[in-house]
Design a protein around this motif. Structure first.
Motif, PDB file in Angstrom:
ATOM      1  N   ARG A   1       0.302   1.277  -6.903  1.00 16.72           N
ATOM      2  CA  ARG A   1       0.583   2.358  -5.955  1.00 16.72           C
ATOM      3  C   ARG A   1       1.815   2.085  -5.099  1.00 16.72           C
ATOM      4  O   ARG A   1       2.570   3.010  -4.795  1.00 16.72           O
TER       5      ARG A   1
ATOM      6  N   ALA B   1       4.883   2.558  -8.642  1.00 14.22           N
ATOM      7  CA  ALA B   1       5.097   4.011  -8.500  1.00 14.22           C
ATOM      8  C   ALA B   1       6.357   4.326  -7.690  1.00 14.22           C
ATOM      9  O   ALA B   1       7.166   5.159  -8.127  1.00 14.22           O
ATOM     10  N   PRO B   2       6.574   3.698  -6.536  1.00 11.58           N
ATOM     11  CA  PRO B   2       7.824   3.982  -5.824  1.00 11.58           C
ATOM     12  C   PRO B   2       9.072   3.663  -6.648  1.00 11.58           C
ATOM     13  O   PRO B   2      10.061   4.416  -6.611  1.00 11.58           O
TER      14      PRO B   2
ATOM     15  N   THR C   1      10.907  11.721  -3.245  1.00 10.82           N
ATOM     16  CA  THR C   1       9.639  11.395  -2.590  1.00 10.82           C
ATOM     17  C   THR C   1       9.897  10.368  -1.488  1.00 10.82           C
ATOM     18  O   THR C   1      10.875   9.604  -1.563  1.00 10.82           O
ATOM     19  N   PRO C   2       9.031  10.317  -0.457  1.00 11.21           N
ATOM     20  CA  PRO C   2       9.286   9.357   0.630  1.00 11.21           C
ATOM     21  C   PRO C   2       9.322   7.908   0.158  1.00 11.21           C
ATOM     22  O   PRO C   2      10.095   7.106   0.681  1.00 11.21           O
ATOM     23  N   CYS C   3       8.530   7.576  -0.849  1.00 12.37           N
ATOM     24  CA  CYS C   3       8.545   6.199  -1.363  1.00 12.37           C
ATOM     25  C   CYS C   3       9.889   5.864  -1.988  1.00 12.37           C
ATOM     26  O   CYS C   3      10.386   4.748  -1.851  1.00 12.37           O
TER      27      CYS C   3
ATOM     28  N   CYS D   1       3.974   3.288  -0.832  1.00 12.49           N
ATOM     29  CA  CYS D   1       3.479   4.641  -1.075  1.00 12.49           C
ATOM     30  C   CYS D   1       3.139   5.313   0.251  1.00 12.49           C
ATOM     31  O   CYS D   1       2.578   4.685   1.149  1.00 12.49           O
ATOM     32  N   TYR D   2       3.482   6.613   0.354  1.00 11.01           N
ATOM     33  CA  TYR D   2       3.150   7.390   1.553  1.00 11.01           C
ATOM     34  C   TYR D   2       2.112   8.466   1.237  1.00 11.01           C
ATOM     35  O   TYR D   2       1.898   9.363   2.038  1.00 11.01           O
ATOM     36  N   ASP D   3       1.469   8.357   0.066  1.00  9.44           N
ATOM     37  CA  ASP D   3       0.465   9.337  -0.358  1.00  9.44           C
ATOM     38  C   ASP D   3       0.983  10.750  -0.085  1.00  9.44           C
ATOM     39  O   ASP D   3       0.331  11.563   0.561  1.00  9.44           O
ATOM     40  N   CYS D   4       2.153  11.006  -0.610  1.00  2.00           N
ATOM     41  CA  CYS D   4       2.892  12.217  -0.232  1.00  2.00           C
ATOM     42  C   CYS D   4       2.299  13.479  -0.849  1.00  2.00           C
ATOM     43  O   CYS D   4       1.455  13.424  -1.746  1.00  2.00           O
TER      44      CYS D   4
ATOM     45  N   ARG E   1       5.761  14.428  -6.549  1.00  2.00           N
ATOM     46  CA  ARG E   1       4.772  13.334  -6.564  1.00  2.00           C
ATOM     47  C   ARG E   1       4.462  12.936  -8.006  1.00  2.00           C
ATOM     48  O   ARG E   1       4.221  13.795  -8.861  1.00  2.00           O
ATOM     49  N   ILE E   2       4.431  11.622  -8.279  1.00  2.00           N
ATOM     50  CA  ILE E   2       4.143  11.150  -9.636  1.00  2.00           C
ATOM     51  C   ILE E   2       2.770  10.490  -9.743  1.00  2.00           C
ATOM     52  O   ILE E   2       2.402  10.007 -10.811  1.00  2.00           O
ATOM     53  N   CYS E   3       2.019  10.467  -8.651  1.00  2.00           N
ATOM     54  CA  CYS E   3       0.743   9.740  -8.634  1.00  2.00           C
ATOM     55  C   CYS E   3      -0.422  10.725  -8.584  1.00  2.00           C
ATOM     56  O   CYS E   3      -0.912  11.070  -7.504  1.00  2.00           O
TER      57      CYS E   3
HETATM   58  S1  SF4 Z   1       2.003   9.351  -3.906  1.00  2.00           S
HETATM   59 FE1  SF4 Z   1       4.097  10.037  -3.391  1.00  2.00          FE
HETATM   60  S2  SF4 Z   1       4.811   8.499  -1.924  1.00  2.00           S
HETATM   61 FE2  SF4 Z   1       3.076   7.588  -2.996  1.00  2.00          FE
HETATM   62  S3  SF4 Z   1       4.035   6.413  -4.652  1.00  2.00           S
HETATM   63 FE3  SF4 Z   1       3.386   8.436  -5.452  1.00  2.00          FE
HETATM   64  S4  SF4 Z   1       5.249   9.682  -5.311  1.00  2.00           S
HETATM   65 FE4  SF4 Z   1       5.521   7.903  -3.968  1.00  2.00          FE
END
Ligand code: SF4
Length: 205
Positions: free
Chosen positions: A145, A149-150, A160-162, A169-172, A177-179
């Motif tokens: 995470r 992911a960033p 994305t913020p990351c 990760c900022y749970d954006c 978003r890729i997560c």
């Molecule tokens: S949830 Fe958003 S901020 Fe977090 S790693 Fe994935 S893309 Fe980046």
């Protein structure tokens, strides 16, 4: 010697969970192995920087039918190509993190990569570098995470913020978003021959 013993323990942990586990000093050696092991097959790729850097796509396509979203061969885009990666005899993927106890962790945006590792293929190869190994499952999930992911978001040029801040990760709620799915392989899947290829060379994120 300690490093060698640790490595043997890691490989044994994956074997205990039903994988055939092998170590290769570098990506080239692993590519040689895959090139010899996969012949006359249909092959799908989960988009993977590790596999891209190994340049295995060009080798396999000489004697297999290969579909890799990172190597489009026609005018189709990523989302048109990825359905063809499913249902192939062989599927190749990396992972975002793994534990030394034999657990694998992957995060995905559209699901093609994690789907391919879970169901629908006779053989699955997980190819990843030793720097993705973590002491336990919790730290492997954290790495997936907050590190992998960033870095993947940044590689794709997303805002994305990351990717912008580059630290965690900022749970954006970004549209980029890729997560969206996090898959933990607790054990090899039933009715699939799965191999773990561990690389001494650091490739991927
Ligand atoms: S949830 Fe958003 S901020 Fe977090 S790693 Fe994935 S893309 Fe980046």
């Amino acid at each position: 010697m300690t490093e060698r013993l640790d490595l043997e323990q890691v490989l044994a942990a994956f074997e205990k969970k039903g994988y055939t586990a092998r170590y290769f000093a570098d990506g080239q050696a692993a590519a040689d192995y895959l090139d010899a092991a996969i012949d006359g097959q249909t092959v799908g790729f989960g988009d993977s920087r590790t596999l891209y850097d190994m340049e295995i796509y060009a080798r396999l396509r000489r004697h297999n039918r290969v579909v890799d979203p990172m190597h489009p061969e026609d005018d189709r885009g990523f989302f048109e190509i990825i359905p063809d990666t499913q249902g192939t005899a062989v599927f190749l993927s990396s992972v975002n993190a793994a534990s030394v106890n034999g657990e694998l962790v992957n995060i995905d945006a559209t699901g093609n990569r994690v789907a391919g590792t879970v169901f629908g293929h006779e053989r699955v190869y997980f190819v990843f570098s030793v720097n993705k190994l973590c002491p336990d499952l919790a730290s492997a999930v954290w790495r997936a995470r907050n590190v992998a992911a960033p870095q993947n978001a940044k590689r794709k040029g997303y805002k994305t913020p990351c990717a912008v801040k580059g630290d965690r990760c900022y749970d954006c709620q970004s549209p980029e978003r890729i997560c969206n799915a996090l898959v933990i392989h607790l054990h090899s899947m039933k009715r699939t021959h799965a191999e773990v290829l561990l690389l001494g060379e650091e490739l991927g994120f």
